[in-house]
Design an enzyme around this catalytic site. Structure first.
Site, PDB file in Angstrom:
ATOM      1  N   SER A 175      26.349 -10.679  47.820  1.00  0.00           N
ATOM      2  CA  SER A 175      25.696 -10.289  46.565  1.00  0.00           C
ATOM      3  C   SER A 175      25.018 -11.440  45.844  1.00  0.00           C
ATOM      4  O   SER A 175      24.184 -11.212  44.975  1.00  0.00           O
ATOM      5  CB  SER A 175      26.702  -9.614  45.625  1.00  0.00           C
ATOM      6  OG  SER A 175      27.604 -10.552  45.088  1.00  0.00           O
ATOM      7  N   LYS A 210      29.305 -13.614  40.111  1.00  0.00           N
ATOM      8  CA  LYS A 210      27.968 -13.125  39.749  1.00  0.00           C
ATOM      9  C   LYS A 210      27.348 -14.087  38.745  1.00  0.00           C
ATOM     10  O   LYS A 210      27.998 -14.988  38.234  1.00  0.00           O
ATOM     11  CB  LYS A 210      28.031 -11.737  39.090  1.00  0.00           C
ATOM     12  CG  LYS A 210      28.734 -10.659  39.873  1.00  0.00           C
ATOM     13  CD  LYS A 210      27.891 -10.067  40.943  1.00  0.00           C
ATOM     14  CE  LYS A 210      28.644  -8.915  41.630  1.00  0.00           C
ATOM     15  NZ  LYS A 210      28.280  -8.763  42.996  1.00  0.00           N
TER      16      LYS A 210
END
Length: 174
Positions: free
Chosen positions: A40, A83
């Site tokens: 990701s 993230k």
């Protein structure tokens, strides 16, 4: 001079115990190594990269937009995610025509590998919370898709600051 084996063994045990306590304290409160299991954050962080997480930095400075953070996933705090911070408390986040806008201003993101697909939002980030997105936007399970889309500060474990593996890509994370 008489050699005392029992005293020597006891000294070794004390030294090893002290070293273990120091190592555990460092890992718990200062720096923790982690392995990134998903893609990701590609291209910034690759699958299998080992990173160092600074667990004390946010005691001395605020969380900033653009920081790469490690946190407990708000929908299942047993899981740990990495993230990028996109929205701070009070921000309005919107994606139009694959472009990310924060408070109505286009956010320039040189770390993305490809343009985003789709439109999302607008989302208003509550105070004390953060909106997170992966750098691999089209293949990232992030704030856009979570049931609890905002990460409260208490779930943020620290800032990912350094890649320590693989050797050819060791360096600061930005």
């Amino acid at each position: 001079m008489r050699y005392d084996l029992k005293k020597e063994i006891l000294d070794w045990i004390k030294s090893i115990a002290f070293a273990l306590i120091i190592a555990l304290a460092i890992r718990t409160y200062i720096f923790e190594p982690m392995i990134v299991p998903t893609g990701s954050m590609i291209p910034t962080i690759q699958v299998g990269d080992r990173i160092l997480v600074n667990k004390y930095i946010y005691r001395f400075e605020p969380i900033k937009r653009g920081d790469i953070v490690v946190f407990k996933y708000p929908d299942d705090p047993k899981q740990t995610f990495v993230k990028r911070v996109i929205g701070l408390g009070g921000d309005e986040i919107e994606i139009r025509d694959g472009q990310l806008y924060v408070n109505g201003n286009l956010l320039v993101e040189p770390y993305l590998k490809e343009p985003m697909i789709g439109d999302f939002g607008p989302y208003k980030v509550p105070e004390g919370h953060y909106f997170m997105m992966g750098d691999n936007r089209n293949n990232s399970k992030d704030s856009r898709f979570w049931e609890n889309m905002y990460v409260p500060k208490k779930l943020i474990m620290g800032k990912a600051v350094y890649r320590i593996w693989p050797p050819g890509r060791i360096g600061r994370l930005e």
